[in-house]
Design a protein around this motif. Structure first.
Motif, mmCIF file in Angstrom:
data_model
loop_
_atom_site.group_PDB
_atom_site.id
_atom_site.type_symbol
_atom_site.label_atom_id
_atom_site.label_comp_id
_atom_site.label_asym_id
_atom_site.label_seq_id
_atom_site.Cartn_x
_atom_site.Cartn_y
_atom_site.Cartn_z
ATOM 1 N N GLY A 88 33.793 42.080 38.475
ATOM 2 C CA GLY A 88 34.645 42.921 38.902
ATOM 3 C C GLY A 88 36.134 42.706 38.384
ATOM 4 O O GLY A 88 36.973 43.708 38.432
ATOM 5 N N GLY A 89 36.164 41.595 37.366
ATOM 6 C CA GLY A 89 37.358 41.297 36.992
ATOM 7 C C GLY A 89 38.556 41.161 37.946
ATOM 8 O O GLY A 89 39.587 41.597 37.584
ATOM 9 N N HIS A 90 38.207 40.281 38.990
ATOM 10 C CA HIS A 90 39.298 40.335 40.145
ATOM 11 C C HIS A 90 40.163 39.248 39.857
ATOM 12 O O HIS A 90 39.862 38.310 38.970
ATOM 13 N N ASP A 91 41.400 39.371 40.477
ATOM 14 C CA ASP A 91 42.379 38.099 40.119
ATOM 15 C C ASP A 91 42.789 37.462 41.550
ATOM 16 O O ASP A 91 43.867 36.734 41.635
ATOM 17 N N GLY A 92 42.132 37.682 42.712
ATOM 18 C CA GLY A 92 42.310 37.289 43.902
ATOM 19 C C GLY A 92 41.566 37.882 45.023
ATOM 20 O O GLY A 92 40.657 38.857 44.842
ATOM 21 N N ALA A 135 42.806 26.971 38.051
ATOM 22 C CA ALA A 135 41.956 28.017 38.091
ATOM 23 C C ALA A 135 41.616 28.617 39.490
ATOM 24 O O ALA A 135 40.721 29.420 39.541
ATOM 25 N N ILE A 136 42.284 28.053 40.549
ATOM 26 C CA ILE A 136 42.075 28.639 41.784
ATOM 27 C C ILE A 136 42.764 29.834 41.890
ATOM 28 O O ILE A 136 43.953 29.831 41.996
ATOM 29 N N ALA A 137 42.022 31.005 42.390
ATOM 30 C CA ALA A 137 42.665 32.288 42.550
ATOM 31 C C ALA A 137 43.514 32.252 43.902
ATOM 32 O O ALA A 137 43.107 31.644 44.871
#
Length: 381
Positions: A88-92, A135-137
């Motif tokens: 889904g291309g999520h960022d969080g 790299a942790i959202a």
């Protein structure tokens, strides 16, 4: 009384009825533009979840949801969640729900950018330093129960589907950026979940208070957390719409999770393998285990409970507290033995070493060994 507050301890917490409406502002605060809401299967179709998705959607954040989460989440759930996150291309992540949804959501945000297996980050020594922290959202946590306190924790409990062992995965950056604690989200909880999750919060406070380690801040938080549970869980159980009681239970749950930085003990050391092997409800399992563990630890904890009992609202010092604990459990229809929840003694040779390997062992006042742990399992099952 409507209890509302903005707290900055141990992270940013927006506390109070109706505050789920502030989710868009929380997402912006965490610099999340494409959130994935992670919850468990049972919550996916509930009104509070749909309401939250509507709030996200209307603010332009979409309504992406991942709900393939078991009551005791596994690395298989995690792999599917990470796949959904990447696709889904999520960022969080919005970690939404009780302990399972919160724990799995936090781990999706943690693992989406890692290149090592989840078990490489178990809470052993400095294993957390193996992770790529950058790299942790970011994570927004929204609890819908008042129990685990995972919304203010830096770890998650994940069950290994092959070995049936629960593992604690830790990293400081797994602490959510913003927590929205809205007691209105807990109003629809069934009575048995209200009881089981509330008694989980109680167990966290009792074990932290019992732990021999030096941590005066956590000791004070554990004491007040116990008082809040004693005074408010019966009210929340009797009348699920009592928002003052629901609010105080939500606060007590968060306090329990903060307090157990001081340590947990045999209750959790027993409960983790029982839950992993027999898939029992964690908080309810804790409640069943508590009387036997209090008896084991009595020589080393009686004095402190003698001093604390009256503050908690219990008469008779430590002995009175032990009697109260059993009566408290009974008032919520908690089984007296784990066999009533499906646990059996034929697995005891598997349960004993798993309990002794659990990190919670180190916080028990009486040193745990094969003999006393076996006796505890025999007593609680």
């Amino acid at each position: 009384m409507n209890l509302i507050g903005n707290w900055s301890y141990p992270t940013a917490v927006k506390f109070g009825a109706g505050r789920i409406k502030e989710l868009p502002a929380a997402l912006a605060q965490a610099s999340i533009t494409r959130p994935l809401l992670v919850t468990d299967r049972g919550l996916a179709s509930m009104a509070i979840t749909q309401q939250t998705l509507d709030i996200m959607d209307e603010a332009g954040f979409g309504r992406a949801i991942f709900a393939e989460v078991d009551p005791n989440p596994t690395e298989l759930n995690l792999a599917a969640g990470v796949e959904a996150y990447k696709a889904g291309g999520h960022d969080g992540v919005i970690a939404f729900g009780g302990g399972s949804g919160l724990d799995l959501g936090k781990m999706v945000a943690f693992m989406a950018g890692q290149n090592r297996p989840i078990w490489d980050f178990e809470d052993i020594g400095d294993w957390w330093t193996r992770a790529d922290a950058d790299a942790i959202a970011p994570i927004i946590a929204v609890p819908t129960t008042a129990g685990t306190g995972s919304e203010v924790g830096r770890a998650s409990v994940i069950t290994n589907s092959e070995t049936h062992v629960k593992k604690i995965i830790f990293h400081p950056k797994v602490l959510p950026t913003v927590v929205i604690s809205d007691p209105e989200l807990t109003v629809g909880m069934p009575k048995f979940i209200t009881a089981g999750t509330g008694l989980d919060a109680f167990a966290h406070c009792v074990e932290a208070f019992s732990s021999p380690f030096y941590h005066p801040m956590s000791q004070g938080i554990a004491l007040e957390g116990m008082r809040l549970v004693v005074e408010n869980l019966p009210r929340a159980y009797t009348d699920g719409t009592d928002l003052e009681a629901r609010s105080n239970m939500m606060a007590a749950a968060a306090m329990g999770a903060v307090a157990f930085q001081k340590g947990l003990g045999a209750i959790h050391a027993l409960s983790h393998p029982i839950g992993a092997v027999f898939n029992t409800h964690h908080g309810t399992t804790n409640a069943v285990c508590m009387p036997a563990v209090l008896e084991l630890n009595a020589p080393l904890i009686a004095d402190r409970f003698d001093r604390a009992a009256s503050y908690i609202g219990v008469s008779g010092g430590f002995d009175g507290f032990c009697s109260f604990v059993q009566e408290f459990n009974d008032s919520f229809a908690i089984p007296r033995k784990l066999r009533e929840m499906g646990a059996t003694l034929d697995k005891i040779d598997e349960l004993v070493p798993a309990a002794l390997a659990d990190p919670s062992c180190g916080g028990n006042p009486v040193e745990l060994n094969e003999t006393n742990v076996r006796a505890l399992f025999e007593a609680v099952i």
